[in-house]
Design a protein around this motif. Structure first.
Motif, PDB file in Angstrom:
ATOM      1  N   MET A 104       7.390  37.694  53.793  1.00 24.08           N
ATOM      2  CA  MET A 104       7.400  36.236  53.850  1.00 24.08           C
ATOM      3  C   MET A 104       7.174  35.683  55.246  1.00 24.08           C
ATOM      4  O   MET A 104       6.659  34.579  55.398  1.00 24.08           O
ATOM      5  CB  MET A 104       8.751  35.708  53.353  1.00 24.08           C
ATOM      6  CG  MET A 104       9.034  35.928  51.897  1.00 24.08           C
ATOM      7  SD  MET A 104      10.602  35.190  51.401  1.00 24.08           S
ATOM      8  CE  MET A 104      11.760  36.441  51.919  1.00 24.08           C
ATOM      9  N   TYR A 105       7.576  36.453  56.242  1.00 18.09           N
ATOM     10  CA  TYR A 105       7.649  35.871  57.589  1.00 18.09           C
ATOM     11  C   TYR A 105       7.314  36.897  58.654  1.00 18.09           C
ATOM     12  O   TYR A 105       7.874  37.993  58.684  1.00 18.09           O
ATOM     13  CB  TYR A 105       9.066  35.320  57.822  1.00 18.09           C
ATOM     14  CG  TYR A 105       9.345  34.863  59.228  1.00 18.09           C
ATOM     15  CD1 TYR A 105       8.747  33.706  59.728  1.00 18.09           C
ATOM     16  CD2 TYR A 105      10.213  35.583  60.046  1.00 18.09           C
ATOM     17  CE1 TYR A 105       9.011  33.284  61.020  1.00 18.09           C
ATOM     18  CE2 TYR A 105      10.486  35.158  61.336  1.00 18.09           C
ATOM     19  CZ  TYR A 105       9.884  34.010  61.821  1.00 18.09           C
ATOM     20  OH  TYR A 105      10.133  33.583  63.110  1.00 18.09           O
ATOM     21  N   THR A 106       6.369  36.524  59.512  1.00 23.46           N
ATOM     22  CA  THR A 106       6.038  37.318  60.690  1.00 23.46           C
ATOM     23  C   THR A 106       6.267  36.441  61.911  1.00 23.46           C
ATOM     24  O   THR A 106       5.574  35.433  62.089  1.00 23.46           O
ATOM     25  CB  THR A 106       4.573  37.791  60.671  1.00 23.46           C
ATOM     26  OG1 THR A 106       4.342  38.560  59.484  1.00 23.46           O
ATOM     27  CG2 THR A 106       4.260  38.627  61.909  1.00 23.46           C
ATOM     28  N   PRO A 107       7.241  36.761  62.747  1.00 24.96           N
ATOM     29  CA  PRO A 107       7.570  35.883  63.873  1.00 24.96           C
ATOM     30  C   PRO A 107       6.481  35.866  64.938  1.00 24.96           C
ATOM     31  O   PRO A 107       5.839  36.881  65.204  1.00 24.96           O
ATOM     32  CB  PRO A 107       8.868  36.491  64.423  1.00 24.96           C
ATOM     33  CG  PRO A 107       8.801  37.929  64.012  1.00 24.96           C
ATOM     34  CD  PRO A 107       8.095  37.950  62.689  1.00 24.96           C
ATOM     35  N   GLU A 108       6.250  34.694  65.496  1.00 33.05           N
ATOM     36  CA  GLU A 108       5.375  34.569  66.654  1.00 33.05           C
ATOM     37  C   GLU A 108       6.161  34.945  67.907  1.00 33.05           C
ATOM     38  O   GLU A 108       7.387  34.836  67.933  1.00 33.05           O
ATOM     39  CB  GLU A 108       4.852  33.138  66.780  1.00 33.05           C
ATOM     40  CG  GLU A 108       4.064  32.640  65.580  1.00 33.05           C
ATOM     41  CD  GLU A 108       2.720  33.315  65.453  1.00 33.05           C
ATOM     42  OE1 GLU A 108       2.239  33.847  66.470  1.00 33.05           O
ATOM     43  OE2 GLU A 108       2.151  33.315  64.337  1.00 33.05           O
ATOM     44  N   GLU A 109       5.470  35.381  68.911  1.00 36.06           N
ATOM     45  CA  GLU A 109       6.139  35.787  70.144  1.00 36.06           C
ATOM     46  C   GLU A 109       6.940  34.622  70.726  1.00 36.06           C
ATOM     47  O   GLU A 109       6.427  33.514  70.899  1.00 36.06           O
ATOM     48  CB  GLU A 109       5.109  36.263  71.169  1.00 36.06           C
ATOM     49  CG  GLU A 109       5.739  36.823  72.438  1.00 36.06           C
ATOM     50  CD  GLU A 109       4.697  37.405  73.385  1.00 36.06           C
ATOM     51  OE1 GLU A 109       5.067  37.762  74.516  1.00 36.06           O
ATOM     52  OE2 GLU A 109       3.525  37.492  72.983  1.00 36.06           O
TER      53      GLU A 109
END
Length: 316
Positions: free
Chosen positions: A217-222
């Motif tokens: 569902m979610y891939t964090p941005e740096e």
């Protein structure tokens, strides 16, 4: 909250008649939008359930007067007893009607592409050759992601065989509907669960860990702070999804998550829409109440059964 990233094999878009990516993986009776549903903030969700996804996009471009006129026509269509109000039963029926229409139109659209000999049936060979024909001739050798294409072909063949109830290798219209929309058919239930696990399970252990569940569902941005909804989903996984508390969702737990029995999503959406727009709390929606909530109607998300214009000649 529903998963937001449906498995999308983008390379297949190059083929002439590939099944749309959103139809390649199904979790359950899908939300009426591809937006997550958050009661506090997610207005786009209700917008698309009420109007339909593509209709909602069109609606956003109208002037205030055009919006009022179009909304009035929609309200008149929903108001079956013509008393000037929309009740729960009428709204529920409207949303169910749009669901059925979407599925019928979607199947009809693809039927023309795959029924090559026009015998009103679709054989596995017709589907396979139309979707993969060029690449089959080359044995996928010239494709960069050869493994992905082979996996897609294997998956399609498995789904086709399960949908083909009499096992004759030829899909009737009902069987082809089950192929495109397996979430609508009880006999496709196990396949829907299996496909979901395969899509989310990254290490191949046939179960879903918390990291795999969130990662889908979610891939964090740096440098990005983790959104609050992610924390909520983590808690849902721990408290509800993982029923036996072993740290994973197995087949039965995934089935309970994505196919939770006889849940009437259209009924839930109708109740939610009334709750959010019924200003005087009489359980009825008037045109004036909907106009007062026009910004809500124009930017909310209940479902993905849209892609349909409001046709005045369409019988409910």
């Amino acid at each position: 909250m529903l998963l937001q990233s449906l498995a999308s094999f983008c390379l297949l878009a190059a083929t002439a008649f590939a099944v749309p990516a959103q139809e390649k993986r199904v979790h359950h009776h899908a939300d009426l939008s591809d937006h997550a549903h958050n009661d506090a903030h997610d207005f786009q969700y209700d917008h698309e359930a009420f109007l339909g996804k593509e209709e909602a996009k069109t609606f956003d471009k109208l002037t205030p007067e055009e919006s009022k006129d179009k909304l009035g026509k929609i309200v008149d269509r929903i108001d079956i007893d013509k008393d000037g109000f929309i009740n729960h039963s009428e709204l529920h029926y409207w949303i169910k009607h749009r669901q059925r229409r979407y599925i019928e139109e979607n199947v009809n659209k693809h039927w023309k592409d795959y029924d090559m000999n026009q015998d009103d049936k679709i054989a596995w060979g017709e589907y396979k050759n139309t979707t993969y024909g060029f690449y089959l001739d080359e044995e996928f050798d010239d494709i960069e992601d050869k493994a992905t294409y082979k996996s897609m072909l294997t998956r399609d063949e498995r789904r086709f065989k399960v949908a083909d109830r009499d096992g004759d290798g030829i899909a009737t219209r009902e069987e082809f509907t089950a192929f495109l929309h397996p979430e609508e058919f009880d006999y496709m239930r196990d396949l829907v669960v299996q496909e979901t696990i395969e899509d989310i399970d990254k290490n191949g252990d046939s179960k879903i860990s918390l990291s795999e569940y969130i990662g889908d569902m979610y891939t964090p941005e740096e440098g990005e702070n983790e959104p609050e909804w992610v924390q909520t989903e983590k808690k849902h996984f721990t408290d509800f999804r993982d029923a036996d508390k072993d740290g994973y969702m197995d087949f039965n737990e995934v089935a309970h998550w994505i196919l939770p029995g006889e849940v009437d999503h259209a009924d839930n959406e109708a109740k939610h829409l009334i709750h959010e727009t019924d200003t005087d709390k009489d359980g009825l929606l008037s045109l004036s109440e909907l106009l007062d909530k026009l910004d809500f109607i124009k930017i909310s998300t209940i479902t993905d059964f849209g892609a349909m214009e409001v046709d005045e000649h369409d019988e409910l």
